[in-house]
Scaffold this motif. Structure first.
Motif, PDB file in Angstrom:
ATOM      1  N   ASN A 126       0.850  -1.190   0.000  1.00 47.36           N
ATOM      2  CA  ASN A 126       0.000   0.000   0.000  1.00 47.36           C
ATOM      3  C   ASN A 126       0.892   1.248   0.000  1.00 47.36           C
ATOM      4  OD1 ASN A 126      -2.322   1.463  -0.029  1.00 47.36           O
ATOM      5  ND2 ASN A 126      -2.876   1.099   2.105  1.00 47.36           N
ATOM      6  N   LEU A 127       0.346   2.368  -0.486  1.00 48.18           N
ATOM      7  CA  LEU A 127       1.061   3.648  -0.511  1.00 48.18           C
ATOM      8  C   LEU A 127       0.344   4.628   0.396  1.00 48.18           C
ATOM      9  CD1 LEU A 127       3.261   5.498  -1.914  1.00 48.18           C
ATOM     10  CD2 LEU A 127       1.415   6.182  -3.467  1.00 48.18           C
ATOM     11  N   HIS A 128       1.124   5.342   1.223  1.00 51.59           N
ATOM     12  CA  HIS A 128       0.548   6.346   2.121  1.00 51.59           C
ATOM     13  C   HIS A 128       1.296   7.658   1.936  1.00 51.59           C
ATOM     14  CE1 HIS A 128      -1.881   7.592   5.539  1.00 51.59           C
ATOM     15  NE2 HIS A 128      -0.810   8.180   6.055  1.00 51.59           N
ATOM     16  N   ALA A 129       0.554   8.774   1.964  1.00 56.61           N
ATOM     17  CA  ALA A 129       1.137  10.088   1.673  1.00 56.61           C
ATOM     18  C   ALA A 129       1.707  10.759   2.919  1.00 56.61           C
ATOM     19  CB  ALA A 129       0.094  10.981   1.014  1.00 56.61           C
ATOM     20  N   SER A 130       2.594  10.052   3.600  1.00 59.14           N
ATOM     21  CA  SER A 130       3.347  10.631   4.713  1.00 59.14           C
ATOM     22  C   SER A 130       4.555   9.751   4.977  1.00 59.14           C
ATOM     23  CB  SER A 130       2.494  10.727   5.985  1.00 59.14           C
ATOM     24  OG  SER A 130       2.395   9.466   6.624  1.00 59.14           O
ATOM     25  N   LEU A 131       5.421  10.228   5.847  1.00 58.47           N
ATOM     26  CA  LEU A 131       6.553   9.423   6.290  1.00 58.47           C
ATOM     27  C   LEU A 131       6.108   8.639   7.517  1.00 58.47           C
ATOM     28  CD1 LEU A 131       9.417  12.063   5.923  1.00 58.47           C
ATOM     29  CD2 LEU A 131       8.942  10.130   4.408  1.00 58.47           C
ATOM     30  N   LEU A 132       5.510   7.484   7.260  1.00 56.66           N
ATOM     31  CA  LEU A 132       5.044   6.656   8.371  1.00 56.66           C
ATOM     32  C   LEU A 132       6.200   6.321   9.315  1.00 56.66           C
ATOM     33  CD1 LEU A 132       2.672   4.247   6.413  1.00 56.66           C
ATOM     34  CD2 LEU A 132       1.984   6.020   8.031  1.00 56.66           C
ATOM     35  N   ASP A 170       0.091  16.990  -5.608  1.00 52.02           N
ATOM     36  CA  ASP A 170       0.651  16.699  -6.928  1.00 52.02           C
ATOM     37  C   ASP A 170       2.108  16.237  -6.827  1.00 52.02           C
ATOM     38  OD1 ASP A 170      -1.778  17.422  -7.952  1.00 52.02           O
ATOM     39  OD2 ASP A 170      -1.137  19.399  -8.644  1.00 52.02           O
ATOM     40  N   LYS A 171       2.878  16.860  -5.936  1.00 55.16           N
ATOM     41  CA  LYS A 171       4.269  16.440  -5.730  1.00 55.16           C
ATOM     42  C   LYS A 171       4.334  15.002  -5.222  1.00 55.16           C
ATOM     43  CE  LYS A 171       6.293  20.932  -4.443  1.00 55.16           C
ATOM     44  NZ  LYS A 171       6.987  21.642  -3.343  1.00 55.16           N
ATOM     45  N   LEU A 172       3.486  14.696  -4.241  1.00 54.51           N
ATOM     46  CA  LEU A 172       3.504  13.362  -3.643  1.00 54.51           C
ATOM     47  C   LEU A 172       2.988  12.305  -4.612  1.00 54.51           C
ATOM     48  CD1 LEU A 172       2.279  14.187  -0.025  1.00 54.51           C
ATOM     49  CD2 LEU A 172       4.613  13.775  -0.798  1.00 54.51           C
ATOM     50  N   ILE A 181       6.053  11.461  -6.915  1.00 52.22           N
ATOM     51  CA  ILE A 181       7.064  10.630  -6.269  1.00 52.22           C
ATOM     52  C   ILE A 181       6.464   9.299  -5.831  1.00 52.22           C
ATOM     53  CG2 ILE A 181       6.744  11.475  -3.901  1.00 52.22           C
ATOM     54  CD1 ILE A 181      10.128  10.829  -5.595  1.00 52.22           C
ATOM     55  N   GLY A 182       5.153   9.305  -5.545  1.00 54.44           N
ATOM     56  CA  GLY A 182       4.484   8.071  -5.147  1.00 54.44           C
ATOM     57  C   GLY A 182       4.448   7.043  -6.261  1.00 54.44           C
ATOM     58  N   GLU A 183       4.227   7.498  -7.488  1.00 54.21           N
ATOM     59  CA  GLU A 183       4.214   6.574  -8.631  1.00 54.21           C
ATOM     60  C   GLU A 183       5.568   5.883  -8.782  1.00 54.21           C
ATOM     61  OE1 GLU A 183       3.094   9.048 -11.881  1.00 54.21           O
ATOM     62  OE2 GLU A 183       0.951   8.975 -11.428  1.00 54.21           O
ATOM     63  N   ILE A 184       6.638   6.657  -8.629  1.00 55.32           N
ATOM     64  CA  ILE A 184       7.988   6.096  -8.733  1.00 55.32           C
ATOM     65  C   ILE A 184       8.240   5.099  -7.605  1.00 55.32           C
ATOM     66  CG2 ILE A 184      10.447   6.664  -8.625  1.00 55.32           C
ATOM     67  CD1 ILE A 184       9.687   9.415  -9.839  1.00 55.32           C
ATOM     68  N   THR A 185       7.802   5.462  -6.402  1.00 56.93           N
ATOM     69  CA  THR A 185       8.031   4.614  -5.230  1.00 56.93           C
ATOM     70  C   THR A 185       7.278   3.296  -5.334  1.00 56.93           C
ATOM     71  OG1 THR A 185       8.304   6.626  -3.904  1.00 56.93           O
ATOM     72  CG2 THR A 185       7.968   4.572  -2.709  1.00 56.93           C
ATOM     73  N   VAL A 186       6.059   3.337  -5.845  1.00 49.78           N
ATOM     74  CA  VAL A 186       5.282   2.101  -6.019  1.00 49.78           C
ATOM     75  C   VAL A 186       5.976   1.166  -7.006  1.00 49.78           C
ATOM     76  CG1 VAL A 186       3.149   1.162  -6.992  1.00 49.78           C
ATOM     77  CG2 VAL A 186       3.050   3.045  -5.352  1.00 49.78           C
ATOM     78  N   LEU A 187       6.486   1.709  -8.106  1.00 53.06           N
ATOM     79  CA  LEU A 187       7.184   0.876  -9.091  1.00 53.06           C
ATOM     80  C   LEU A 187       8.441   0.248  -8.490  1.00 53.06           C
ATOM     81  CD1 LEU A 187       6.846   3.082 -12.306  1.00 53.06           C
ATOM     82  CD2 LEU A 187       5.625   0.959 -11.776  1.00 53.06           C
ATOM     83  N   GLU A 188       9.188   1.032  -7.709  1.00 56.42           N
ATOM     84  CA  GLU A 188      10.384   0.497  -7.050  1.00 56.42           C
ATOM     85  C   GLU A 188      10.010  -0.605  -6.061  1.00 56.42           C
ATOM     86  OE1 GLU A 188      12.637   3.593  -5.243  1.00 56.42           O
ATOM     87  OE2 GLU A 188      13.011   4.660  -7.124  1.00 56.42           O
ATOM     88  N   THR A 189       8.916  -0.386  -5.343  1.00 55.24           N
ATOM     89  CA  THR A 189       8.467  -1.376  -4.361  1.00 55.24           C
ATOM     90  C   THR A 189       8.073  -2.683  -5.039  1.00 55.24           C
ATOM     91  OG1 THR A 189       7.671   0.385  -2.893  1.00 55.24           O
ATOM     92  CG2 THR A 189       6.789  -1.830  -2.535  1.00 55.24           C
ATOM     93  N   LEU A 190       7.311  -2.584  -6.119  1.00 53.18           N
ATOM     94  CA  LEU A 190       6.887  -3.788  -6.840  1.00 53.18           C
ATOM     95  C   LEU A 190       8.084  -4.554  -7.393  1.00 53.18           C
ATOM     96  CD1 LEU A 190       3.777  -2.392  -8.753  1.00 53.18           C
ATOM     97  CD2 LEU A 190       3.778  -3.939  -6.780  1.00 53.18           C
TER      98      LEU A 190
END
Length: 211
Positions: free
Chosen positions: A1-7, A62-64, A67-76
């Motif tokens: 899952n992706l969350h828009a904060s630094l958990l 919009d910024k998140l 960067i979120g799209e990139i992070t999800v791809l790296e995670t997968l």
């Protein structure tokens, strides 16, 4: 899952809004494995994103997203190649949360500081929008949404919440330690507009009291 904060910071439904409302200068995105608790699964990747002074909830979203799209791809990719590392989320009494926002959360308290009010306006723009209720010259209560503002910290002897304007170029509202200069507003049933455009057709805001 992706969350828009630094958990584990800002678990909850409105992390982007609350980070700005609380005056944070950094936030980010986190990917994590889902467990039985909300936003508490083991972390996979976290990436920081600065919150600039001119950011509001819309621009930060919009910024998140980017960067979120990139992070999800790296995670997968890491999961697919079995190269990921899980990190257990910390638990602390000092964590900040991001609960769902309700209308009353957006009402401005003019007894707060200029920066607190300005951050509330930024954090709720363009949605759900901070607002104030004022008593018009006809004694009717009206609601004014504020989309954009400037905070000026300076000593004054003005009445908190009592509107000051030159009826041409500015509207400012005194708060506990300075003024909020209102840059963009919307009245109920009217269009959103810059304050100078609003003043062209509204010359009766001087000494109006915001509640």
């Amino acid at each position: 899952n992706l969350h828009a904060s630094l958990l584990p910071q800002y678990r909850g439904a409105a992390p982007i809004n609350w980070a700005i409302i609380n005056g944070e200068t950094t936030t980010g995105v986190s990917t994590f494995f889902i467990n039985e608790k909300i936003d508490e699964g083991n972390l996979i990747i976290s990436k920081e994103v600065p919150i600039e002074e001119e950011d509001n909830a819309g621009s930060l979203h919009d910024k998140l997203l980017e960067i979120g799209e990139i992070t999800v791809l790296e995670t997968l990719e890491q999961i697919e190649t079995n190269t990921y590392k899980e990190t257990k989320q910390a638990h602390s009494d000092t964590l900040k949360y991001a609960p769902k926002l309700f209308k009353e959360d957006g009402k401005i308290n003019w007894n707060q500081s200029a920066n607190q009010i300005h951050n509330l306006i930024r954090g709720l723009s363009p949605y759900p929008v901070a607002y104030t209720v004022f008593v018009a010259k006809n004694k009717r209560k009206e609601t004014m949404k504020i989309y954009k503002s400037q905070a000026v910290v300076e000593k004054h002897h003005a009445t908190v919440g009592l509107v000051e304007t030159d009826n041409k170029s500015y509207v400012r509202i005194p708060c506990s330690d300075g003024y909020i200069y209102v840059d963009e507003i919307q009245l109920v049933g009217k269009k959103r507009m810059p304050i100078k455009d609003f003043l062209l057709g509204n010359k009766n805001m001087h000494l109006v009291q915001c509640l």
